[in-house]
Write an enzyme that holds these catalytic residues in place. Structure first.
Site, PDB file in Angstrom:
ATOM      1  N   GLY A  55      41.428  60.676  65.960  1.00 18.77           N
ATOM      2  CA  GLY A  55      41.898  62.365  66.257  1.00 18.77           C
ATOM      3  C   GLY A  55      40.709  63.294  66.152  1.00 18.77           C
ATOM      4  CB  CYS A  56      40.456  66.620  64.895  1.00 14.05           C
ATOM      5  SG  CYS A  56      39.249  67.782  64.379  1.00 14.05           S
TER       6      CYS A  56
END
Length: 230
Positions: A55-56
């Protein structure tokens, strides 16, 4: 993060953006938190490299630099076809890269298997091309291995999790041979630490980092120093 079009499937390599022959932006020379070089090609003697997409990458980097034995971290793009992509190009879904964190670590202090287990403890590996409200190919769950030992370790952990893990759905994390890792633009380095008040960091990144700090406080660098460790 980027609010452009959400690409939820990889594109054919011949349809990806052309990229560029070399990186057009400057990189920080040192990690401001760990006070170590932001190495991009080689690791110091006795150290190894692990690369994860979860993810981020703003929160992912923060999670890993707190682990004892981690010498340096850097964020970038892995698993795609476009050479030296920009952040906006990656977010367009037309490079096939995922946001990733590169972890340089001392295996005498922390094992690769332990880093892989941390990877699965701080994100949901069953969501496919997304993490929560972050949707797109750049947020997919992926482990990029450098040798067969790393590959085998990652696959063993996934097999254990599919059998005994906390999720009803199967783990969809890809385990891919690392072909290239392109460092992200300088402003992404240690982004969360420098921008904790930014709305996205408060709503998305901070809860993930806070959960990690609470769960592994006794194994973080500060605790190790108090105990006389590294």
């Amino acid at each position: 993060m980027f609010l452009g079009r959400k690409q939820t499937a990889l594109v054919a390599p011949e349809q990806t953006l052309p990229g560029r022959s070399e990186r057009p932006w400057h990189l920080s020379e040192r990690h401001a938190v760990l006070d170590a070089p932001l190495v991009t090609d080689t690791a110091p003697a006795g150290h190894e490299v692990a690369i994860f997409g979860l993810g981020c990458f703003w929160g992912a980097e923060e999670v890993y630099w707190q682990v004892p034995g981690v010498w340096s971290t850097s964020v970038g793009y892995a698993g795609g076809d476009t050479p030296h992509p920009s952040y906006e190009e990656v977010c367009s879904g037309r490079t096939n890269h995922t946001e990733a964190v590169r972890v340089v670590f001392d295996p005498a202090v922390v094992s690769y298997a332990d880093l892989v287990k941390r990877f699965f403890e701080v994100h949901d590996p069953t969501q496919g091309m997304r993490q929560g409200n972050d949707v797109g190919t750049q947020y997919r769950s992926a482990i990029f291995y450098e040798d067969e030992a790393q590959r085998d370790t990652a696959l063993e952990v996934i097999q254990e999790l599919d059998r005994d893990g906390p999720w009803d759905d199967p783990v969809v994390t890809t385990v891919e041979l690392l072909v290239s890792f392109y460092p992200a633009e300088e402003y992404h380095d240690e982004y969360f630490r420098r921008n904790e008040g930014q709305p996205y960091c408060q709503v998305v990144v901070a809860p993930k980092v806070g959960q990690f700090r609470q769960r592994f406080a006794y194994r973080m660098k500060s605790a190790s120093r108090e105990a006389g460790g590294v």
